[in-house]
Design an enzyme around this catalytic site. Structure first.
Site, PDB file in Angstrom:
ATOM      1  N   GLY A   3       2.875  -6.370  -2.166  1.00  0.00           N
ATOM      2  CA  GLY A   3       3.562  -7.654  -1.980  1.00  0.00           C
ATOM      3  C   GLY A   3       5.038  -7.522  -1.623  1.00  0.00           C
ATOM      4  N   ILE A   4       5.836  -8.378  -2.214  1.00  0.00           N
ATOM      5  CA  ILE A   4       7.270  -8.418  -1.907  1.00  0.00           C
ATOM      6  C   ILE A   4       7.943  -7.101  -2.296  1.00  0.00           C
ATOM      7  CG2 ILE A   4       9.425  -9.580  -2.516  1.00  0.00           C
ATOM      8  CD1 ILE A   4       7.731 -12.165  -2.944  1.00  0.00           C
ATOM      9  N   ASP A  15       0.378  -0.546 -11.893  1.00  0.00           N
ATOM     10  CA  ASP A  15      -0.896  -0.210 -11.253  1.00  0.00           C
ATOM     11  C   ASP A  15      -0.765   1.143 -10.543  1.00  0.00           C
ATOM     12  OD1 ASP A  15      -3.125   0.016  -9.659  1.00  0.00           O
ATOM     13  OD2 ASP A  15      -2.574  -1.643  -8.324  1.00  0.00           O
ATOM     14  N   ASP A  69       4.999   0.334 -17.574  1.00  0.00           N
ATOM     15  CA  ASP A  69       4.942  -1.089 -17.929  1.00  0.00           C
ATOM     16  C   ASP A  69       6.377  -1.482 -18.282  1.00  0.00           C
ATOM     17  OD1 ASP A  69       4.735  -3.566 -19.054  1.00  0.00           O
ATOM     18  OD2 ASP A  69       3.074  -3.068 -20.392  1.00  0.00           O
ATOM     19  N   TYR A 109       6.318 -20.135 -15.927  1.00  0.00           N
ATOM     20  CA  TYR A 109       6.881 -19.408 -14.770  1.00  0.00           C
ATOM     21  C   TYR A 109       8.256 -19.973 -14.404  1.00  0.00           C
ATOM     22  CZ  TYR A 109       7.059 -17.249 -10.109  1.00  0.00           C
ATOM     23  OH  TYR A 109       7.435 -16.532  -8.987  1.00  0.00           O
ATOM     24  N   LYS A 121      11.932 -18.055 -14.468  1.00  0.00           N
ATOM     25  CA  LYS A 121      12.776 -17.849 -13.289  1.00  0.00           C
ATOM     26  C   LYS A 121      14.150 -18.499 -13.473  1.00  0.00           C
ATOM     27  CE  LYS A 121      10.026 -15.238 -10.937  1.00  0.00           C
ATOM     28  NZ  LYS A 121      10.389 -13.842 -10.631  1.00  0.00           N
ATOM     29  N   ALA A 131       3.613 -15.474   1.215  1.00  0.00           N
ATOM     30  CA  ALA A 131       2.193 -15.124   1.374  1.00  0.00           C
ATOM     31  C   ALA A 131       1.935 -13.735   0.787  1.00  0.00           C
ATOM     32  CB  ALA A 131       1.829 -15.157   2.856  1.00  0.00           C
ATOM     33  N   THR A 132       1.510 -13.692  -0.466  1.00  0.00           N
ATOM     34  CA  THR A 132       1.165 -12.417  -1.130  1.00  0.00           C
ATOM     35  C   THR A 132      -0.077 -12.638  -1.989  1.00  0.00           C
ATOM     36  OG1 THR A 132       2.379 -12.838  -3.181  1.00  0.00           O
ATOM     37  CG2 THR A 132       3.633 -11.853  -1.368  1.00  0.00           C
ATOM     38  N   TRP A 177      15.945 -30.561   0.587  1.00  0.00           N
ATOM     39  CA  TRP A 177      15.643 -31.985   0.752  1.00  0.00           C
ATOM     40  C   TRP A 177      16.570 -32.822  -0.112  1.00  0.00           C
ATOM     41  CZ3 TRP A 177      12.827 -32.641   4.848  1.00  0.00           C
ATOM     42  CH2 TRP A 177      11.625 -31.953   5.097  1.00  0.00           C
TER      43      TRP A 177
HETATM   44  P1  NAD Z   1       2.375  -9.595  -6.622  1.00  0.00           P
HETATM   45  O1  NAD Z   1       1.503 -10.095  -7.723  1.00  0.00           O
HETATM   46  O2  NAD Z   1       1.756  -9.395  -5.279  1.00  0.00           O
HETATM   47  O3  NAD Z   1       3.050  -8.210  -7.056  1.00  0.00           O
HETATM   48  C1  NAD Z   1       3.627  -8.046  -8.328  1.00  0.00           C
HETATM   49  C2  NAD Z   1       3.649  -6.561  -8.656  1.00  0.00           C
HETATM   50  O4  NAD Z   1       4.254  -6.419  -9.954  1.00  0.00           O
HETATM   51  C3  NAD Z   1       2.242  -5.950  -8.750  1.00  0.00           C
HETATM   52  O5  NAD Z   1       2.202  -4.747  -8.015  1.00  0.00           O
HETATM   53  C4  NAD Z   1       2.062  -5.702 -10.233  1.00  0.00           C
HETATM   54  O6  NAD Z   1       1.203  -4.617 -10.553  1.00  0.00           O
HETATM   55  C5  NAD Z   1       3.505  -5.456 -10.697  1.00  0.00           C
HETATM   56  N1  NAD Z   1       3.674  -5.688 -12.126  1.00  0.00           N
HETATM   57  C6  NAD Z   1       3.249  -6.760 -12.837  1.00  0.00           C
HETATM   58  N2  NAD Z   1       3.521  -6.581 -14.137  1.00  0.00           N
HETATM   59  C7  NAD Z   1       4.150  -5.387 -14.250  1.00  0.00           C
HETATM   60  C8  NAD Z   1       4.677  -4.643 -15.341  1.00  0.00           C
HETATM   61  N3  NAD Z   1       4.597  -5.123 -16.601  1.00  0.00           N
HETATM   62  N4  NAD Z   1       5.248  -3.452 -15.107  1.00  0.00           N
HETATM   63  C9  NAD Z   1       5.325  -2.957 -13.831  1.00  0.00           C
HETATM   64  N5  NAD Z   1       4.831  -3.607 -12.752  1.00  0.00           N
HETATM   65  C10 NAD Z   1       4.250  -4.805 -12.970  1.00  0.00           C
HETATM   66  O7  NAD Z   1       3.594 -10.595  -6.562  1.00  0.00           O
HETATM   67  P2  NAD Z   1       4.650 -10.933  -5.388  1.00  0.00           P
HETATM   68  O8  NAD Z   1       4.221 -12.195  -4.774  1.00  0.00           O
HETATM   69  O9  NAD Z   1       4.897  -9.718  -4.564  1.00  0.00           O
HETATM   70  O10 NAD Z   1       5.928 -11.260  -6.277  1.00  0.00           O
HETATM   71  C11 NAD Z   1       6.987 -10.333  -6.497  1.00  0.00           C
HETATM   72  C12 NAD Z   1       8.125 -11.071  -7.187  1.00  0.00           C
HETATM   73  O11 NAD Z   1       8.530 -12.174  -6.376  1.00  0.00           O
HETATM   74  C13 NAD Z   1       7.767 -11.659  -8.546  1.00  0.00           C
HETATM   75  O12 NAD Z   1       8.872 -11.555  -9.419  1.00  0.00           O
HETATM   76  C14 NAD Z   1       7.480 -13.107  -8.222  1.00  0.00           C
HETATM   77  O13 NAD Z   1       7.647 -13.946  -9.341  1.00  0.00           O
HETATM   78  C15 NAD Z   1       8.526 -13.364  -7.156  1.00  0.00           C
HETATM   79  N6  NAD Z   1       8.237 -14.519  -6.301  1.00  0.00           N
HETATM   80  C16 NAD Z   1       7.062 -14.601  -5.629  1.00  0.00           C
HETATM   81  C17 NAD Z   1       6.817 -15.716  -4.840  1.00  0.00           C
HETATM   82  C18 NAD Z   1       5.529 -15.887  -4.079  1.00  0.00           C
HETATM   83  O14 NAD Z   1       5.287 -16.994  -3.577  1.00  0.00           O
HETATM   84  N7  NAD Z   1       4.691 -14.840  -3.941  1.00  0.00           N
HETATM   85  C19 NAD Z   1       7.774 -16.726  -4.758  1.00  0.00           C
HETATM   86  C20 NAD Z   1       8.975 -16.601  -5.453  1.00  0.00           C
HETATM   87  C21 NAD Z   1       9.191 -15.474  -6.225  1.00  0.00           C
END
Ligand code: NAD
Length: 257
Positions: A22-23, A44, A68, A161, A165, A195-196, A257
């Site tokens: 993801g991000i 993971d 973790d 959530y 944040k 998009a993840t 907005w």
């Molecule tokens: P994702 O679920 O695709 O990836 C999250 C990653 O964090 C995973 O690889 C997971 O294994 C790892 N993770 C979770 N718990 C963990 C732990 N305890 N220790 C180590 N690793 C751990 O999520 P994403 O969409 O890539 O989001 C990444 C960040 O961006 C997050 O903080 C999320 O809240 C934030 N975010 C996401 C969005 C969205 O729309 N996807 C929007 C705003 C903010």
């Protein structure tokens, strides 16, 4: 001023929590392409190994540690171990989870798990890695917040959530003030919907939610992870040398907005 050179991270070492997909994975790619050696700190193991191998295949210096980040002692041990070898210059607090539940249906476990990963872990990492940065008088931290830290998103209810944040945004500002005199910057990026794999299941299960997200976003679409990573690269680079305590929105205009 060589502006493009100012975005470079040659010789730097960066750690990205949750960088297995993801991000986070895209952030690791961006920092790596800018010249940093990146370490993915991920729960993971398979995801982390595949991510690091994929980056290496693209010419990025990448490795991984299985961790973790909700465990403060483990985080401190990792920070001390890595810094004893060579400094970690850049910390990206990206690991996060999202559990959707109406406020009255939010279980104790959902609430605590969300706070532990999204808020507590970012502090454990910022304290453990920040201690070395402060001692060296050099370093920088980027937290991944959310537009949810600024506004309440709809239509799903996500009180845990959103609260987590909001906490990250204020932690960013508080640590920015605490670490500034030690030449350590602390900033955050606040993405809109991206998009993840975090959003994909919600989109598939509930297309009306997805339609609402798009309608409420002036740019009319979700972000791609690289669009968030570009903002992180800016904040992590010398180009952002006068930014600290900044919450940089990357939300397609959602909060306008
Ligand atoms: P994702 O679920 O695709 O990836 C999250 C990653 O964090 C995973 O690889 C997971 O294994 C790892 N993770 C979770 N718990 C963990 C732990 N305890 N220790 C180590 N690793 C751990 O999520 P994403 O969409 O890539 O989001 C990444 C960040 O961006 C997050 O903080 C999320 O809240 C934030 N975010 C996401 C969005 C969205 O729309 N996807 C929007 C705003 C903010």
């Amino acid at each position: 001023m060589d502006y493009m050179a100012n975005f470079g991270l040659t010789g730097k070492r960066a750690l990205v929590t949750g960088g297995g997909r993801g991000i986070g994975l895209e952030i690791a790619r961006a920092l790596g392409q800018a010249g940093a050696a990146v370490i993915i700190a991920e729960l993971d193991e398979n995801g982390a190994a595949a991510a690091a191998a994929g980056l290496e295949a693209q010419g990025v210096r990448a490795s991984y540690r299985v961790i973790d980040v909700t465990k403060p002692d483990t985080v401190t041990t990792l920070a001390d171990h890595l810094n004893a070898d060579q400094p970690i210059d850049i910390l990206i607090n990206n690991a996060g989870i999202a559990r959707t539940a109406e406020a009255l249906d939010t279980s104790d476990e959902d609430w605590l798990a969300t706070m532990r990963v999204n808020s507590d872990a970012a502090f454990w990492c910022s304290r453990a890695f920040g201690r070395h940065m402060v001692a060296r008088r050099s370093g920088n931290i980027v937290n991944i917040g959310s537009m949810c830290g600024t506004v309440v998103t709809q239509p799903q209810n996500n009180t845990a959530y959103i609260t987590s944040k909001g906490a990250i945004h204020m932690m960013t500002k508080s640590l920015a003030c605490a670490y500034a005199k030690h030449n350590v910057r602390v900033n955050a990026v606040a993405p809109g919907y991206v998009a993840t794999e975090m959003t994909l299941p919600l989109k598939i299960e509930n297309s009306s939610w997805h339609n609402r997200w798009v309608e409420q976003t002036p740019l009319g679409r979700l972000a791609e992870p690289h669009e968030v990573a570009s903002a992180v690269l800016f904040l992590a680079s010398p180009a952002a040398s006068y930014c600290t305590g900044t919450i940089l929105a990357v939300d397609g205009g959602y909060t306008s907005w």
